[in-house]
Structure formats: C-alpha cells, structure tokens
Design an enzyme around this catalytic site. Structure first.
Site, PDB file in Angstrom:
ATOM      1  N   ASP A   7      16.172  19.588 -55.127  1.00 66.91           N
ATOM      2  CA  ASP A   7      15.857  19.004 -56.329  1.00 66.91           C
ATOM      3  C   ASP A   7      16.829  17.704 -56.381  1.00 66.91           C
ATOM      4  OD1 ASP A   7      15.214  18.305 -59.167  1.00 66.91           O
ATOM      5  OD2 ASP A   7      16.815  19.402 -59.862  1.00 66.91           O
ATOM      6  N   GLU A  67      11.209  17.841 -54.882  1.00 66.75           N
ATOM      7  CA  GLU A  67      10.618  17.558 -56.067  1.00 66.75           C
ATOM      8  C   GLU A  67      10.304  16.097 -56.051  1.00 66.75           C
ATOM      9  OE1 GLU A  67      11.573  17.467 -60.717  1.00 66.75           O
ATOM     10  OE2 GLU A  67      11.839  19.361 -59.625  1.00 66.75           O
ATOM     11  N   ASP A 140      20.026  22.980 -61.663  1.00 66.19           N
ATOM     12  CA  ASP A 140      19.478  22.050 -60.832  1.00 66.19           C
ATOM     13  C   ASP A 140      19.159  23.071 -59.457  1.00 66.19           C
ATOM     14  OD1 ASP A 140      19.885  18.965 -61.550  1.00 66.19           O
ATOM     15  OD2 ASP A 140      21.329  20.166 -62.315  1.00 66.19           O
TER      16      ASP A 140
END
Length: 194
Positions: A7, A67, A140
């Site tokens: 992420d 992501e 996260d």
C-alpha cells in the site's frame, strides 16, 4: 506463490507477504515503513526503494501486488503517491518480479463485498478470512494485506478479469467522465475552456 502486497505512501507505506501455497493463504509478514520522520522527500523515496529491495531479498516473493493511486482532490498528493508506487515497482522489476496494480475500490470489493468500505472494515474482514489476531497499529499494513489477498483471488480465477466482473464497463466510463468533468470544473486555471 508468495505475494508481496504494498500500500504505497510517502508518510507510511504498508507491506505484507501472503503465502498462497496450501489449502489456505497464510501471512508471513505484515508491517509498515514509517517515513514521517524523514523531512526530505527524495530521501523518503530512496528509503522506499531500498526497503522494498531489502524485503524482496529477505523473502523472495514471486509477485508484487500494489494499490494504484486514487484520484482525489489534492493533485500533489496523488503525484507523490505515484512516485512511491513507481519506486516500489522499479525495485520489484530490478529483481525480475512481475507486478499487478489494483484500484482501491476493486480491493475493497473483493475483501468486503463493498467497493467503498472503510479501512477498518477491510481490516476486520481480513482478520475473519485469514484468522490472524494481530491488530496492526497502522491500517496501512492491513491495506497491503488486502492488495495481496486481492491478487491471490484474481490468480485463483485466471479465466475472468476481476475488474470486468466487478465493475460494468458502462459504469466505469460514466464514472471516469464524471471524475474528469469535476476535475475540469475545479481547475479552470489548468484546463483552458475551448
């Protein structure tokens, strides 16, 4: 297959390693790279690259799932996220590791069944699916796990495109047009009116 999930972030970057061998995926690692205390942006980017290389060399993942930066109101933030994502991908490519990029709404849809779920809902669902007790200090880390899990689900069903299953093309087109129209309306100084 061992999947490295990332992420990306320039203040906090989440990462996870999901081992998909066997009947059920298992978590090998899940943590964050804390970058807020590094004042120089270029040094943060360098730390992301070096840390990604270190993770890859330690665990030897087969694939990177990352992501995609999302379109938000702050263009500068999106550009910085794109740089963080780019150096993580470059680190993987330097070790001959393939990668796949996933939109946040697709990740949320796969994990929770709701494309607009909160970070807390994603973390709760992952704890239920993968049965882990850890409550990471930063969400996260679970976001990175969600990316890896999404990749696992896609690789489990290679005959179907995940995006096309979840978001009809007409809806995607309309959404993209709406996003662009909002951007143009909010930035008349950047986009000339023809």
């Amino acid at each position: 297959m061992l999947i490295l999930g990332i992420d990306p972030g320039t203040r906090i970057l989440g990462y996870s390693l999901l081992d998909t061998d066997g009947p059920k995926p298992s978590i090998l690692a899940m943590d964050v790279l804390y970058l807020k205390n590094i004042p120089d942006f270029n040094q943060r980017i360098r730390r992301i690259f070096d840390s990604t290389i270190r993770i890859i060399d330690s665990f030897h993942p087969d694939h990177l799932a990352i992501e995609a930066p999302f379109f938000g109101k702050n263009v500068q933030s999106m550009l910085k996220l794109g740089r963080a994502q780019g150096v993580a991908i470059a680190a993987a490519m330097s070790r001959d590791i393939s990668y796949t990029e996933y939109e946040p709404s697709v990740i949320k849809q796969i994990v929770t069944g709701n494309g607009i779920a909160t970070k807390e809902q994603v973390a709760t669902m992952l704890r239920s699916i993968l049965q882990f007790d850890d409550h990471p200090h930063y969400l996260d880390a679970t976001d990175a796990l969600a990316v890896a899990y999404t990749c696992h689900m896609q690789l489990s069903n290679p005959m179907a495109s995940l995006r096309d299953q979840l978001i009809p093309k007409t809806k995607r087109k309309k959404s993209a047009k709406k996003q662009w129209a909002e951007f143009v309306n909010n930035h008349p100084d950047i986009i000339p009116n023809n």
